[in-house]
Design a protein around this motif. Structure first.
Motif, PDB file in Angstrom:
ATOM      1  N   LEU A 141      41.767  34.926  41.322  1.00 38.31           N
ATOM      2  CA  LEU A 141      40.324  34.826  41.107  1.00 38.31           C
ATOM      3  C   LEU A 141      39.589  36.018  41.712  1.00 38.31           C
ATOM      4  CD1 LEU A 141      39.585  31.017  41.704  1.00 38.31           C
ATOM      5  CD2 LEU A 141      39.634  32.251  39.529  1.00 38.31           C
ATOM      6  N   THR A 142      40.008  36.414  42.902  1.00 38.51           N
ATOM      7  CA  THR A 142      39.381  37.568  43.560  1.00 38.51           C
ATOM      8  C   THR A 142      39.602  38.836  42.743  1.00 38.51           C
ATOM      9  OG1 THR A 142      39.602  36.607  45.765  1.00 38.51           O
ATOM     10  CG2 THR A 142      39.361  38.995  45.634  1.00 38.51           C
ATOM     11  N   ASN A 143      40.824  39.051  42.300  1.00 39.37           N
ATOM     12  CA  ASN A 143      41.129  40.251  41.511  1.00 39.37           C
ATOM     13  C   ASN A 143      40.363  40.262  40.189  1.00 39.37           C
ATOM     14  OD1 ASN A 143      42.864  41.163  43.488  1.00 39.37           O
ATOM     15  ND2 ASN A 143      44.721  40.482  42.454  1.00 39.37           N
ATOM     16  N   ALA A 144      40.290  39.101  39.533  1.00 42.90           N
ATOM     17  CA  ALA A 144      39.586  39.021  38.254  1.00 42.90           C
ATOM     18  C   ALA A 144      38.096  39.324  38.433  1.00 42.90           C
ATOM     19  CB  ALA A 144      39.776  37.638  37.642  1.00 42.90           C
ATOM     20  N   THR A 145      37.517  38.844  39.534  1.00 41.52           N
ATOM     21  CA  THR A 145      36.098  39.081  39.813  1.00 41.52           C
ATOM     22  C   THR A 145      35.835  40.557  40.094  1.00 41.52           C
ATOM     23  OG1 THR A 145      35.910  36.852  40.745  1.00 41.52           O
ATOM     24  CG2 THR A 145      34.153  38.405  41.266  1.00 41.52           C
ATOM     25  N   LYS A 146      36.633  41.149  40.958  1.00 38.47           N
ATOM     26  CA  LYS A 146      36.465  42.563  41.290  1.00 38.47           C
ATOM     27  C   LYS A 146      36.680  43.447  40.065  1.00 38.47           C
ATOM     28  CE  LYS A 146      37.689  42.381  46.206  1.00 38.47           C
ATOM     29  NZ  LYS A 146      38.643  42.861  47.255  1.00 38.47           N
ATOM     30  N   GLU A 147      37.651  43.095  39.266  1.00 39.28           N
ATOM     31  CA  GLU A 147      37.968  43.869  38.075  1.00 39.28           C
ATOM     32  C   GLU A 147      36.811  43.833  37.085  1.00 39.28           C
ATOM     33  OE1 GLU A 147      42.080  44.500  35.619  1.00 39.28           O
ATOM     34  OE2 GLU A 147      41.403  42.442  35.914  1.00 39.28           O
ATOM     35  N   PHE A 148      36.223  42.660  36.922  1.00 41.74           N
ATOM     36  CA  PHE A 148      35.102  42.507  35.992  1.00 41.74           C
ATOM     37  C   PHE A 148      33.878  43.305  36.465  1.00 41.74           C
ATOM     38  CE2 PHE A 148      31.390  40.085  34.352  1.00 41.74           C
ATOM     39  CZ  PHE A 148      31.632  40.244  32.988  1.00 41.74           C
TER      40      PHE A 148
END
Length: 295
Positions: A226-233
């Motif tokens: 979830l953290t990676n997906a948020t930062k990536e977005f």
């Protein structure tokens, strides 16, 4: 003459006695040699026995490295802690979704039966009160994404999910005894679990939405995912343009503003996951949403 006979007889007896002593004493030396031989054999046997484990152990250590052992143990632990096994969905994502999140719907359609089987398997194990929050989130995130892809495949080829009539209201998937649609899963289930980052995990099969990850979400790795997906977005210039004093944000932050303000302001949320320090007084606007298919 008589005495002579007696003397000869005495000599014969003496000779016999000496022979007897020799015979009696001779075996006493043989056991000593036998004992020594047995001791040598025993020593050799013990020595060989001690060498066997060493010879056997070497190839095991060479073939199975510590890294492999650690990975195997970790995978076993992860598998045993998951409330539901999403491996089938994981395989489909790896086969048909690129690292950039582009979906090969044409070839994905050839796996339509596999995705149908996965969704059917979801229906055999609905989350209940015994499940951890992470397992519930993972279940519904993966279910939402699989159903979205299935919806596109049902209507493919097409240019946009909006080419489908009421795409989010159609109750096409039965889980347990109930038929679900995408709207209910997103708004009545996932959004009520107080995890705003779900908006970067679930996808609407469109260019401006967060990319579809090419791996399934798992309970054991959910926080990192979830953290990676948020930062990536947030760092994706096609979806958000962020600077210290100017924000051009995805409309996701407008549509679901309340979700991102549960523990502070929207800027507080953005600063938590952005590499850029954003001022509270920054100018803010929203980008047009591109509903073209994410292929």
């Amino acid at each position: 003459m008589r005495y002579l006979i007696i003397l000869v007889f005495a000599l014969i007896l003496s000779s016999c006695s000496s022979t007897k002593k020799i015979v009696e004493n001779a075996p006493k030396e043989e056991p000593k040699e036998v004992v020594e031989v047995e001791a040598e054999v025993k020593t050799e046997t013990i020595s060989q026995a001690e060498e066997v484990p060493v010879i056997t152990k070497v190839p095991v250590e060479v073939e199975v490295t510590p890294e492999v052992k650690e990975t195997t143990i970790q995978e076993t632990i992860i598998a045993s802690t998951e409330a539901f096994n999403h491996n089938e969905w994981n395989k489909l994502l790896a086969q048909h979704v690129s690292d950039a999140g582009n979906v090969d719907y044409k070839n994905f359609k050839s796996s339509r039966k596999a995705i149908t089987n996965y969704i059917t398997s979801l229906g055999t194990s609905i989350p209940n009160d015994t499940w951890k929050k992470e397992d519930k989130l993972v279940y519904w995130i993966n279910a939402y994404n699989a159903m979205t892809v299935d919806l596109i495949l049902r209507n493919y080829p097409l240019q946009s999910i909006k080419d489908i009539k009421d795409p989010w209201e159609q109750r096409l998937w039965k889980l347990g005894d109930k038929w679900y649609n995408l709207e209910e899963i997103e708004h009545q289930i996932l959004r009520k679990m107080d995890e705003p980052r779900i908006h970067f995990a679930i996808v609407c099969a469109s260019f401006s939405c967060p990319k579809l990850q090419n791996e399934a979400f798992t309970a054991s790795n959910l926080e990192v995912q979830l953290t990676n997906a948020t930062k990536e977005f947030l760092s994706d210039k096609n979806r958000n343009d962020i600077s210290e004093n100017n924000l051009k944000l995805s409309k996701i932050f407008k549509w679901f503003k309340k979700d991102f303000e549960q523990n502070g302001s929207l800027i507080d949320f953005l600063n938590k996951y952005s590499d850029i320090s954003i001022s509270e007084k920054t100018n803010k606007s929203y980008l047009d949403y591109n509903w073209d298919l994410n292929d």
